[in-house]
Design an enzyme around this catalytic site. Structure first.
Site, mmCIF file in Angstrom:
data_model
loop_
_atom_site.group_PDB
_atom_site.id
_atom_site.type_symbol
_atom_site.label_atom_id
_atom_site.label_comp_id
_atom_site.label_asym_id
_atom_site.label_seq_id
_atom_site.Cartn_x
_atom_site.Cartn_y
_atom_site.Cartn_z
ATOM 1 N N ASP A 68 -3.970 7.793 -16.145
ATOM 2 C CA ASP A 68 -4.156 6.352 -16.311
ATOM 3 C C ASP A 68 -5.591 5.984 -16.668
ATOM 4 O O ASP A 68 -6.491 6.825 -16.639
ATOM 5 C CB ASP A 68 -3.710 5.609 -15.039
ATOM 6 C CG ASP A 68 -4.165 6.291 -13.743
ATOM 7 O OD1 ASP A 68 -5.090 7.131 -13.816
ATOM 8 O OD2 ASP A 68 -3.615 5.989 -12.690
ATOM 9 N N ASN A 137 0.221 2.333 -0.899
ATOM 10 C CA ASN A 137 1.532 1.677 -1.011
ATOM 11 C C ASN A 137 2.572 2.595 -1.667
ATOM 12 O O ASN A 137 3.635 2.148 -2.051
ATOM 13 C CB ASN A 137 1.403 0.375 -1.812
ATOM 14 C CG ASN A 137 0.854 0.600 -3.218
ATOM 15 O OD1 ASN A 137 0.638 1.748 -3.620
ATOM 16 N ND2 ASN A 137 0.636 -0.466 -3.957
ATOM 17 N N HIS A 139 2.174 4.224 -4.493
ATOM 18 C CA HIS A 139 2.148 4.292 -5.959
ATOM 19 C C HIS A 139 1.737 5.686 -6.438
ATOM 20 O O HIS A 139 1.031 6.414 -5.741
ATOM 21 C CB HIS A 139 1.282 3.179 -6.579
ATOM 22 C CG HIS A 139 -0.196 3.375 -6.509
ATOM 23 N ND1 HIS A 139 -1.089 2.336 -6.682
ATOM 24 C CD2 HIS A 139 -0.967 4.482 -6.308
ATOM 25 C CE1 HIS A 139 -2.311 2.797 -6.593
ATOM 26 N NE2 HIS A 139 -2.272 4.088 -6.365
ATOM 27 N N GLU A 144 3.060 0.840 -9.616
ATOM 28 C CA GLU A 144 3.070 0.122 -8.348
ATOM 29 C C GLU A 144 4.501 -0.114 -7.883
ATOM 30 O O GLU A 144 5.432 -0.030 -8.694
ATOM 31 C CB GLU A 144 2.363 -1.235 -8.538
ATOM 32 C CG GLU A 144 0.915 -1.141 -9.010
ATOM 33 C CD GLU A 144 -0.054 -0.686 -7.910
ATOM 34 O OE1 GLU A 144 0.397 -0.141 -6.878
ATOM 35 O OE2 GLU A 144 -1.270 -0.855 -8.097
HETATM 36 P P1 PGA Z 1 -7.265 7.857 -3.895
HETATM 37 O O1 PGA Z 1 -6.187 7.166 -4.836
HETATM 38 O O2 PGA Z 1 -7.200 9.307 -4.202
HETATM 39 O O3 PGA Z 1 -8.564 7.245 -4.315
HETATM 40 O O4 PGA Z 1 -6.865 7.518 -2.481
HETATM 41 C C1 PGA Z 1 -4.921 7.717 -4.883
HETATM 42 C C2 PGA Z 1 -4.098 6.895 -5.840
HETATM 43 O O5 PGA Z 1 -4.288 5.674 -5.878
HETATM 44 O O6 PGA Z 1 -3.270 7.480 -6.557
#
Ligand code: PGA
Length: 243
Positions: A68, A137, A139, A144
């Site tokens: 992304d 959450n 995702h 999302e």
């Molecule tokens: P993080 O993000 O590794 O910064 O916790 C994980 C994600 O949002 O996929």
């Protein structure tokens, strides 16, 4: 099939993730790696850089596609995911930069950018190993919680919780966090031949147990991984505390 590696802490989780990627790169030097950004994969990238510097690993023939990118951030913006990848991995290993791919955050035709990115993945022959993190959450990439699964790369609105979590990289100011992102779709991710998902920290424990032991639902995007044929979950004890 799901294999779980339960590691004592973030460091040993990172070593395990690096070992899995190193194994892929060693066994198939022309692999296409799907890569992730964020705080979780950072440690694994450090171990990969170390192995490369010691001459134990080479990325010379590897291609990469990233999951992304924030809409509106230039590649040289310090919080863009292109910058992150260059800074945390690509600039320190023997990969050819032209073989590394991240969606173009400044694309003037977002729909076209999404289709081209999807075509690029197909032209590369698909992803051999996809590395994933998971948001609080549930995702994966920037997919999302929602009412349906996206099939291909698309532009999404970021959830409030994600904007909040990512504001630490934007001077703790939620207003500075981009509100949209390009993301590979759930379909794009599920087409990877192997998936390695790394999860760390007690605050993700609830979502993690739901993802792998609860119902499969787009309201918890990571739950779709239950139906992938080759998933490796590498997590620390804190993240696995509710299993
Ligand atoms: P993080 O993000 O590794 O910064 O916790 C994980 C994600 O949002 O996929």
């Amino acid at each position: 099939m799901l294999r779980i590696y339960k590691k004592s802490d973030y460091e040993s989780m990172s070593r395990q993730v690096a070992n899995l990627i190193a194994a892929q790169v060693t066994l198939k030097p022309k692999s296409v790696l799907g890569l992730a950004t964020g705080s979780t994969p950072n440690g694994a990238y450090k171990y990969l850089i170390e192995s490369c510097k010691q001459g134990d690993l080479s990325f010379a023939e590897i291609s990469t596609v990233n999951l992304d990118e924030y809409v509106g951030l230039a590649p040289d913006h310090e919080q863009s995911y292109r910058y992150y990848m260059n800074d945390n991995l690509f600039n320190h290993v023997d990969i050819k930069l032209e073989n590394t791919h991240v969606p173009n955050g400044l694309a003037t035709h977002p729909t076209q950018e999404c289709l081209q990115y999807e075509q690029l993945i197909a032209d590369l022959g698909g992803v051999d190993l996809q590395l994933l993190g998971m948001g609080h959450n549930g995702h994966i990439a920037f997919n999302e919680p929602s009412e349906s699964y996206t099939k291909i790369t698309n532009v999404v609105d970021l959830a409030e919780r994600t904007i909040q979590a990512n504001s630490i990289y934007f001077e703790n100011d939620v207003n500075k966090v981009p509100k949209q992102a390009f993301t590979m779709g759930i379909g794009s991710i599920m087409r990877a031949r192997k998936i390695v998902i790394a999860v760390s920290g007690a605050e993700k424990a609830e979502s993690l147990v739901k993802a792998f032991q609860g119902p499969i639902t787009p309201s918890l995007p990571a739950s779709i991984l239950q139906v992938h044929h080759d998933v490796v979950l590498v997590a620390d004890e804190a993240a696995l505390s509710k299993f």
